[in-house]
Write a protein that holds these residues in place. Structure first.
Motif, mmCIF file in Angstrom:
data_model
loop_
_atom_site.group_PDB
_atom_site.id
_atom_site.type_symbol
_atom_site.label_atom_id
_atom_site.label_comp_id
_atom_site.label_asym_id
_atom_site.label_seq_id
_atom_site.Cartn_x
_atom_site.Cartn_y
_atom_site.Cartn_z
ATOM 1 N N ALA A 1 3.131 6.058 -2.764
ATOM 2 C CA ALA A 1 4.292 6.831 -3.204
ATOM 3 C C ALA A 1 4.320 6.946 -4.731
ATOM 4 C CB ALA A 1 5.576 6.186 -2.696
ATOM 5 N N LEU A 2 3.982 5.880 -5.425
ATOM 6 C CA LEU A 2 3.990 5.885 -6.892
ATOM 7 C C LEU A 2 2.926 6.813 -7.475
ATOM 8 C CD1 LEU A 2 4.519 2.117 -7.701
ATOM 9 C CD2 LEU A 2 6.043 3.977 -8.326
ATOM 10 N N THR A 3 1.778 6.875 -6.834
ATOM 11 C CA THR A 3 0.666 7.658 -7.366
ATOM 12 C C THR A 3 0.629 9.082 -6.841
ATOM 13 O OG1 THR A 3 -0.816 6.907 -5.613
ATOM 14 C CG2 THR A 3 -0.779 5.615 -7.659
ATOM 15 N N GLY A 4 1.299 9.328 -5.726
ATOM 16 C CA GLY A 4 1.231 10.651 -5.110
ATOM 17 C C GLY A 4 -0.038 10.862 -4.308
ATOM 18 N N LEU B 1 0.821 -1.201 0.000
ATOM 19 C CA LEU B 1 0.000 0.000 0.000
ATOM 20 C C LEU B 1 0.863 1.263 0.000
ATOM 21 C CD1 LEU B 1 -2.932 1.198 0.384
ATOM 22 C CD2 LEU B 1 -2.319 1.331 2.779
ATOM 23 N N ALA B 2 1.863 1.319 0.847
ATOM 24 C CA ALA B 2 2.729 2.503 0.928
ATOM 25 C C ALA B 2 3.470 2.728 -0.384
ATOM 26 C CB ALA B 2 3.720 2.350 2.077
ATOM 27 N N GLU B 3 3.864 1.654 -1.039
ATOM 28 C CA GLU B 3 4.547 1.763 -2.326
ATOM 29 C C GLU B 3 3.611 2.339 -3.391
ATOM 30 O OE1 GLU B 3 7.255 -1.147 -5.158
ATOM 31 O OE2 GLU B 3 5.842 -2.038 -3.753
ATOM 32 N N THR C 1 -6.465 7.075 0.728
ATOM 33 C CA THR C 1 -7.112 7.147 -0.588
ATOM 34 C C THR C 1 -6.792 5.908 -1.404
ATOM 35 O OG1 THR C 1 -7.057 9.552 -0.595
ATOM 36 C CG2 THR C 1 -7.264 8.474 -2.735
ATOM 37 N N VAL C 2 -5.539 5.496 -1.405
ATOM 38 C CA VAL C 2 -5.147 4.287 -2.131
ATOM 39 C C VAL C 2 -5.858 3.072 -1.537
ATOM 40 C CG1 VAL C 2 -3.216 2.749 -2.701
ATOM 41 C CG2 VAL C 2 -2.929 5.227 -2.863
#
Length: 69
Positions: free
Chosen positions: A15-18, A10-12, A23-24
């Motif tokens: 970070a990838l999507t900003g 999830l954290a990755e 929200t992710v």
């Protein structure tokens, strides 16, 4: 962002999507409920990946232009 070859944390993904982690998480939950994403838990770690059904092509041959989102 989600692939079949490589699961992501999830954290990755955040970070990838900003986007923020909540929200992710919300979007991943919706994708999982729709059967488009899968989860794999190992201890406290949860990996997310695209479900096999998400790889299938959509059949849009019989759709008219006004039916597309």
């Amino acid at each position: 962002m989600l692939g079949r070859a490589r699961a992501r944390l999830l954290a990755e993904l955040a970070a990838l999507t900003g986007l923020s982690a909540p929200t992710v998480s919300h979007h991943l939950h919706a994708l999982h409920d729709a059967g488009l994403a899968a989860r794999h838990r190992t201890g406290r770690t949860v990996l997310h990946l695209r479900a096999a059904v998400a790889e299938l092509p959509c059949d849009t041959r019989d759709m008219t232009v006004d039916q597309f989102p």
